[in-house]
Scaffold this motif. Structure first.
Motif, PDB file in Angstrom:
ATOM      1  N   MET A   1       0.830  -1.203   0.000  1.00 46.85           N
ATOM      2  CA  MET A   1       0.000   0.000   0.000  1.00 46.85           C
ATOM      3  C   MET A   1       0.868   1.258   0.000  1.00 46.85           C
ATOM      4  SD  MET A   1      -3.028  -1.073   2.651  1.00 46.85           S
ATOM      5  CE  MET A   1      -3.853  -2.669   2.477  1.00 46.85           C
ATOM      6  N   ILE A   2       1.957   1.238   0.764  1.00 47.65           N
ATOM      7  CA  ILE A   2       2.865   2.386   0.791  1.00 47.65           C
ATOM      8  C   ILE A   2       3.492   2.597  -0.586  1.00 47.65           C
ATOM      9  CG2 ILE A   2       5.042   3.246   1.752  1.00 47.65           C
ATOM     10  CD1 ILE A   2       4.267   1.787   4.369  1.00 47.65           C
ATOM     11  N   ILE A   3       3.870   1.483  -1.248  1.00 51.01           N
ATOM     12  CA  ILE A   3       4.437   1.579  -2.601  1.00 51.01           C
ATOM     13  C   ILE A   3       3.421   2.203  -3.562  1.00 51.01           C
ATOM     14  CG2 ILE A   3       5.217   0.242  -4.596  1.00 51.01           C
ATOM     15  CD1 ILE A   3       7.348   0.411  -2.504  1.00 51.01           C
ATOM     16  N   VAL A   4       2.154   1.781  -3.463  1.00 49.53           N
ATOM     17  CA  VAL A   4       1.099   2.334  -4.329  1.00 49.53           C
ATOM     18  C   VAL A   4       0.968   3.838  -4.097  1.00 49.53           C
ATOM     19  CG1 VAL A   4      -1.382   2.343  -4.793  1.00 49.53           C
ATOM     20  CG2 VAL A   4      -0.174   0.173  -4.553  1.00 49.53           C
ATOM     21  N   MET A   5       1.011   4.260  -2.837  1.00 47.15           N
ATOM     22  CA  MET A   5       0.916   5.688  -2.528  1.00 47.15           C
ATOM     23  C   MET A   5       2.102   6.461  -3.110  1.00 47.15           C
ATOM     24  SD  MET A   5      -1.791   6.575  -0.837  1.00 47.15           S
ATOM     25  CE  MET A   5      -1.260   8.112  -0.108  1.00 47.15           C
ATOM     26  N   CYS A   6       3.292   5.883  -3.008  1.00 44.39           N
ATOM     27  CA  CYS A   6       4.486   6.545  -3.561  1.00 44.39           C
ATOM     28  C   CYS A   6       4.386   6.675  -5.080  1.00 44.39           C
ATOM     29  CB  CYS A   6       5.745   5.752  -3.189  1.00 44.39           C
ATOM     30  SG  CYS A   6       6.145   5.784  -1.431  1.00 44.39           S
ATOM     31  N   VAL A   7       3.907   5.631  -5.748  1.00 41.59           N
ATOM     32  CA  VAL A   7       3.731   5.677  -7.206  1.00 41.59           C
ATOM     33  C   VAL A   7       2.685   6.731  -7.569  1.00 41.59           C
ATOM     34  CG1 VAL A   7       2.935   4.378  -9.223  1.00 41.59           C
ATOM     35  CG2 VAL A   7       4.462   3.294  -7.562  1.00 41.59           C
ATOM     36  N   GLN A   8       1.606   6.804  -6.783  1.00 38.86           N
ATOM     37  CA  GLN A   8       0.572   7.814  -7.030  1.00 38.86           C
ATOM     38  C   GLN A   8       1.158   9.222  -6.973  1.00 38.86           C
ATOM     39  OE1 GLN A   8      -1.948  10.259  -4.253  1.00 38.86           O
ATOM     40  NE2 GLN A   8      -2.948   8.270  -4.130  1.00 38.86           N
ATOM     41  N   ILE A   9       1.941   9.506  -5.946  1.00 38.06           N
ATOM     42  CA  ILE A   9       2.516  10.847  -5.779  1.00 38.06           C
ATOM     43  C   ILE A   9       3.474  11.164  -6.922  1.00 38.06           C
ATOM     44  CG2 ILE A   9       4.019  12.247  -4.309  1.00 38.06           C
ATOM     45  CD1 ILE A   9       2.760  10.729  -1.912  1.00 38.06           C
ATOM     46  N   LYS A  10       4.290  10.168  -7.320  1.00 38.44           N
ATOM     47  CA  LYS A  10       5.242  10.385  -8.405  1.00 38.44           C
ATOM     48  C   LYS A  10       4.521  10.628  -9.735  1.00 38.44           C
ATOM     49  CE  LYS A  10       9.193  10.671 -10.452  1.00 38.44           C
ATOM     50  NZ  LYS A  10       9.927  11.937 -10.344  1.00 38.44           N
ATOM     51  N   CYS A  11       3.474   9.858 -10.019  1.00 38.10           N
ATOM     52  CA  CYS A  11       2.693  10.061 -11.255  1.00 38.10           C
ATOM     53  C   CYS A  11       2.073  11.456 -11.265  1.00 38.10           C
ATOM     54  CB  CYS A  11       1.591   9.005 -11.366  1.00 38.10           C
ATOM     55  SG  CYS A  11       2.172   7.349 -11.749  1.00 38.10           S
ATOM     56  N   PHE A  12       1.501  11.862 -10.138  1.00 36.74           N
ATOM     57  CA  PHE A  12       0.889  13.194 -10.045  1.00 36.74           C
ATOM     58  C   PHE A  12       1.936  14.274 -10.297  1.00 36.74           C
ATOM     59  CE2 PHE A  12      -0.562  16.930  -7.671  1.00 36.74           C
ATOM     60  CZ  PHE A  12      -1.843  17.069  -8.178  1.00 36.74           C
ATOM     61  N   HIS A  13       3.108  14.106  -9.704  1.00 33.96           N
ATOM     62  CA  HIS A  13       4.187  15.075  -9.894  1.00 33.96           C
ATOM     63  C   HIS A  13       4.585  15.194 -11.355  1.00 33.96           C
ATOM     64  CE1 HIS A  13       8.583  15.956 -10.194  1.00 33.96           C
ATOM     65  NE2 HIS A  13       8.213  16.983  -9.466  1.00 33.96           N
ATOM     66  N   GLU A  14       4.703  14.046 -12.048  1.00 33.56           N
ATOM     67  CA  GLU A  14       5.112  14.053 -13.455  1.00 33.56           C
ATOM     68  C   GLU A  14       4.111  14.824 -14.317  1.00 33.56           C
ATOM     69  OE1 GLU A  14       7.742  12.755 -15.121  1.00 33.56           O
ATOM     70  OE2 GLU A  14       8.745  12.155 -13.275  1.00 33.56           O
ATOM     71  N   ILE A  15       2.817  14.567 -14.112  1.00 30.42           N
ATOM     72  CA  ILE A  15       1.788  15.187 -14.962  1.00 30.42           C
ATOM     73  C   ILE A  15       1.641  16.670 -14.641  1.00 30.42           C
ATOM     74  CG2 ILE A  15      -0.638  15.113 -15.645  1.00 30.42           C
ATOM     75  CD1 ILE A  15      -0.625  12.130 -14.972  1.00 30.42           C
TER      76      ILE A  15
END
Length: 330
Positions: free
Chosen positions: A84-98
């Motif tokens: 779940m923590i990994i999913v949250m980290c990926v979410q934040i990184k994707c948001f940052h990229e866009i």
């Protein structure tokens, strides 16, 4: 990114400063384009220096793929909370990229608060979604703690208030002659939130229902990527799509069938382990997560009749399989 910036730049600047889209495009065309950099670890470059570029690329991809798969196994071993923590980290990184794509355009007009508001809305949406999840899955814990009980009781009102504060901040940030661009970027932020946060929220809900609902789809994506490359590398002859010239029909078809078979086999193995199929539950006595249950019918072997057309080919009339394997085919 450059093409998106040209479109936004051209459309908005023409409204505010009389600049046409073609003017923006001609400016953008003269901008220097970033060149690709070989970021292969130096130790691999030295070890594979005697190989041709084609085979060197094959070995580099293979070694790094094995390393990433090993890392994925370690994450799974550490349990659902780490996933779940990994999913949250990926979410934040994707948001940052866009958001960065939009900010590159927005910043050129020296307009205020875009990144601040974007990250604020990300915080608001996560508070709303995951507040609901905490209330659903940790109800006993929430009722036991007074601050959590108050937050749970007024959760939706607090979420709505936080969003209204963000909306007021957006209105206060508006600058004359740039309204269209600012509303465009406001929409950009919200669509990004819809795509990124909603997906990650549903992925975490899947994890609470059992890790198998997360691991099998992710593993099928990994398998498809690897096998499409392998089939394309050894048998690829026919180009698939102009957008990606190295993709071939042989790789596409080989990856498709390999992924279906892999999904069936992986589902069969994982369906036999309770730690993968049982929902993640919070144990109030031990203050920890537990994964133990009586598996549902989806994870019990059942007998299926084989169509008569196929019976003559394989010589079997029935087959035993888990209903979840049908999910893996889909």
């Amino acid at each position: 990114e450059l093409e998106s910036e040209v479109k936004i730049d051209g459309e908005t600047a023409s409204d505010s400063e009389g600049e046409t889209a073609s003017d923006s495009e001609s400016r953008a065309e003269t901008a220097p384009l970033s060149t690709s950099v070989d970021d292969t670890p130096e130790v691999l470059n030295r070890a594979l220096s005697n190989l041709s570029s084609r085979w060197k690329n094959w070995w580099v991809r293979g070694i790094l793929t094995l390393a990433m798969i090993a890392f994925f196994f370690i994450i799974i071993y550490l349990g659902p909370m780490v996933l779940m923590i990994i999913v949250m980290c990926v979410q934040i990184k994707c948001f940052h990229e866009i958001i960065t794509i939009g900010y590159n355009v927005y910043h050129s007009y020296d307009l205020p608060w875009f990144r601040t508001l974007s990250w604020y809305f990300l915080l608001c949406v996560n508070y709303f979604f995951y507040g609901e999840t905490v209330t659903d899955y940790f109800f006993t814990l929430v009722q036991r703690e007074e601050p959590l009980r108050i937050l749970s009781k007024y959760h939706r009102f607090i979420s709505f208030t936080l969003y209204l504060i963000g909306f007021c901040m957006f209105v206060l940030s508006l600058v004359k002659k740039h309204y269209r661009l600012q509303f465009y970027m406001f929409g950009w932020t919200h669509v990004t939130l819809l795509i990124v946060v909603t997906q990650s929220h549903l992925v975490i809900h899947n994890l609470f229902e059992g890790m198998i609902w997360f691991i099998v789809p992710i593993s099928c994506v990994i398998c498809n990527d690897i096998m499409a490359y392998m089939f394309g590398f050894f048998f690829g002859r026919t180009p698939l799509i102009k957008l990606s010239p190295k993709k071939t029909w042989e790789g596409f078809i080989g990856g498709f069938f390999a992924t279906v078979v892999f999904g069936l086999l992986l589902s069969y193995v994982m369906s036999g382990y309770r730690c993968f199929v049982c929902p993640v539950e919070y144990n109030n006595d031990t203050n920890s997560f537990t994964v133990d249950c009586e598996p549902s019918d989806l994870f019990r072997l059942q007998e299926y009749s084989i169509p008569e057309v196929i019976q003559s080919v394989i010589g079997l009339t029935t087959v035993w399989m888990y209903p979840f394997q049908i999910h893996s085919i889909a």
